[in-house]
Design an enzyme around this catalytic site. Structure first.
Site, PDB file in Angstrom:
ATOM      1  N   GLY A 231       0.836  -1.204   0.000  1.00  0.00           N
ATOM      2  CA  GLY A 231       0.000   0.000   0.000  1.00  0.00           C
ATOM      3  C   GLY A 231       0.863   1.242   0.000  1.00  0.00           C
ATOM      4  N   SER A 232       0.312   2.305   0.542  1.00  0.00           N
ATOM      5  CA  SER A 232       0.998   3.592   0.489  1.00  0.00           C
ATOM      6  C   SER A 232       2.172   3.643   1.472  1.00  0.00           C
ATOM      7  CB  SER A 232       0.003   4.692   0.848  1.00  0.00           C
ATOM      8  OG  SER A 232      -0.541   4.429   2.133  1.00  0.00           O
ATOM      9  N   GLY A 236       2.808   2.136   5.276  1.00  0.00           N
ATOM     10  CA  GLY A 236       4.033   1.405   5.625  1.00  0.00           C
ATOM     11  C   GLY A 236       4.779   2.070   6.769  1.00  0.00           C
ATOM     12  N   GLU A 253       5.726  -3.450   0.705  1.00  0.00           N
ATOM     13  CA  GLU A 253       5.671  -3.140  -0.738  1.00  0.00           C
ATOM     14  C   GLU A 253       4.884  -1.851  -0.872  1.00  0.00           C
ATOM     15  OE1 GLU A 253       7.086  -4.917  -3.142  1.00  0.00           O
ATOM     16  OE2 GLU A 253       7.614  -6.742  -2.057  1.00  0.00           O
ATOM     17  N   CYS A 287       1.661   0.579  -8.832  1.00  0.00           N
ATOM     18  CA  CYS A 287       2.803   1.045  -8.031  1.00  0.00           C
ATOM     19  C   CYS A 287       3.991   1.294  -8.953  1.00  0.00           C
ATOM     20  CB  CYS A 287       3.147   0.042  -6.950  1.00  0.00           C
ATOM     21  SG  CYS A 287       3.308  -1.622  -7.574  1.00  0.00           S
TER      22      CYS A 287
END
Ligand code: NAD
Length: 497
Positions: A231-232, A236, A253, A287
């Protein structure tokens, strides 16, 4: 087909889509298509306990037998590809071929993991002591919590689950709260594979539905040793330190800010095709989407003119319709963010082509992709905006181009278009791109599952999918076996008594 038909064809029942508190909207027309039941946070300890009980049984099942479950999952996914792909289109707004491509990616990782299940290997290492053997064994690690993003609503689960299951780990999946329907349909496919497999332990693969609070129950639990979170960077930044603080293993990730350097020798027609796909495909919501174009001054104007022409011809609209290349953004908030970033870039001196509200299906958030010539790599350029904005910068020397490419907080994917071997190799060298993915004469998006996927810096450092990413789901044990009748100590230490 109506929305209801698509959901039904993908195996969703009335009970799945009604009576819950989580409203699910289709990005196609913004319509609420379901009310899904959320997992009660109070149930999380029991769910985690079930996974850990499953672990005790699953870790002793031989890995090739564990691979058989993943082989069956791949078979079930093949059979359900069209229906699940259509549901991805409905719930994430991807064009039809990308919805299907996402399911194909799930099938590919299953194939990879089945092979891997017969290839989990360790090293043997020369021992300094006579009559001794040293080796490395890889053991299952424990329950893997998978937190996934909306933009790859099902593939990210499979990248993690296929590897974790052959590695001997149970999985608990918390999908994005924007895409629970594809998760429920996928999990039903998994349940079919489990039923055919026969004797898998109960609780081996579980699905929990909800927002960050449900994710946090996994993140904060000492009983979930691996957290794979996609995610963003904002997410994270919260999740990573929490997992580390309880000595768990995070696989992060996160966001990217991917660039392409276009050198004077580049095949410009090829570069244009690669740029358009990687900058506007999935409406800029990958992404690995191309977000920065670093073009040599000598070719920049020509390249921008070619791109502006290509951009003007791109079909935008209903992602279900054949021929559409740009579907909707996930929601109106995302479109508002895109427009706000364009305004900021303009205020910083950017010259904007496109980037307007576009006609599409009533109720959806459709945009024309933006191409923005920037005077410098400003703060706005250095941020990831999850929408089709491509910033264009110029450069004179390759050193300058590589500096620009690396001078952002993220480090996911990158590429160079050049026919000059020295430039290509410099870009791939230790002094070149600092990203987890670096390509030559290929755009930054659309990775194959055979390679390790992930990136550095604020992208989080995790690796998933191919190569030896499986090691992230296992624990390494060093074994020394003494088959002599002596007990020599390492480093020549004497301890006689
Ligand atoms: P997001 O960060 O808003 O949400 C991702 C997931 O994290 C969701 O399931 C959400 O519920 C969960 N979450 C959010 N806060 C949490 C918390 N405090 N604790 C636990 N869970 C929490 O991201 P998004 O908008 O769904 O996805 C877009 C982002 O994902 C982009 O930044 C994109 O670059 C990134 N992404 C990265 C990869 C990769 O492999 N590097 C792949 C896909 C998407």
């Amino acid at each position: 087909m109506t929305h209801a038909d698509i959901m039904k064809a993908a195996g969703l029942t009335e009970a799945d889509i009604t009576g819950g508190t989580l409203a699910v909207r289709s990005p196609i027309d913004g319509a609420v298509v379901a009310h899904v039941k959320e997992t009660d946070p109070a149930e999380m300890p029991a769910i985690i306990a079930r996974a850990n009980a499953a672990f005790k049984a699953w870790r002793t099942v031989p890995a090739p037998r564990r691979g058989e479950l993943v082989r069956l999952l791949g078979e079930e996914l093949r059979a359900a590809k069209a229906e699940l792909g259509a549901l991805v289109t409905l719930e994430a707004g991807k064009i039809t071929s990308e919805g299907l491509g996402e399911v194909q990616e799930m099938i590919d990782i299953c194939d990879f993991a089945v092979g891997l299940s017969r290839q989990i290997y360790g090293l043997t290492i020369a021992s300094e002591r006579p009559g001794h053997r040293m080796m490395e064994t890889w053991h299952p690690m424990g329950t893997c919590g998978i937190i996934s993003a909306f933009n790859f609503p099902v593939a990210v689960w499979s990248w993690n689950a296929a590897l974790a299951l052959v590695a001997g780990d149970p999985v608990i999946w918390k999908p994005s709260e924007k895409t629970p329907l594809t998760a429920i349909a996928t999990h039903r496919i998994m349940e079919r594979a489990l039923a055919r497999f026969g004797d898998a332990p109960e609780g081996l693969s579980q699905l929990v539905i909800g927002g960050p609070a449900i994710g946090e129950a996994l993140v904060n639990s000492k009983d979930v040793p691996i957290i794979s979170a996609t995610g963003s960077t904002r997410m994270g930044g919260i999740v990573g330190p929490k997992v580390a603080a309880r000595w768990g293993r995070p696989i992060l990730e996160l966001g990217g800010n991917n660039a392409m350097i276009v050198a004077p020798s580049a095949d410009l027609d090829m570069a244009v095709r690669a740029i358009v796909f990687s900058a506007v495909g999935t409406a800029g919501q990958r992404c690995t989407t191309l977000r920065r174009l670093i073009a040599h001054h000598s070719i920049k104007d020509d390249l921008v003119a070619k791109l502006a022409k290509a951009y003007a011809s791109l079909p935008i609209g209903d992602p279900r319709k054949e021929g559409t290349l740009i579907g909707p953004l996930v929601d109106h908030a995302s479109r508002d963010r895109m427009m706000a970033q364009i305004a900021k870039a303009r205020a910083e001196g950017g010259k904007v082509h496109g980037g307007e509200v576009a006609a599409g299906v009533e109720g959806g958030a459709y945009v024309s992709p933006a191409l923005i010539e920037m005077p410098a790599q400003t703060d706005t350029v250095r941020e990831e905006t999850f929408a089709p904005i491509l910033y264009v910068l110029g450069y004179e020397t390759l050193d300058e181009a590589i500096h620009l490419q690396n001078d952002v907080p993220q480090g996911l994917s990158s590429c160079i278009f050049t026919l000059n071997m020295r430039e290509a190799e410099t870009f791939l060298s230790a002094a070149g791109s600092d990203c987890g993915i670096a390509n030559v004469n290929i755009g930054p998006s659309g990775a194959e599952i055979g390679g390790a996927f992930g990136g550095e810096k604020e992208t989080g450092g995790g690796r998933e999918s191919g190569s030896d990413a499986w090691k992230g789901y296992m624990r390494r044990q060093t074994n020394t076996v003494n088959y002599s009748a002596q007990l020599p100590l390492a480093q020549g230490v004497k301890f006689d008594f």
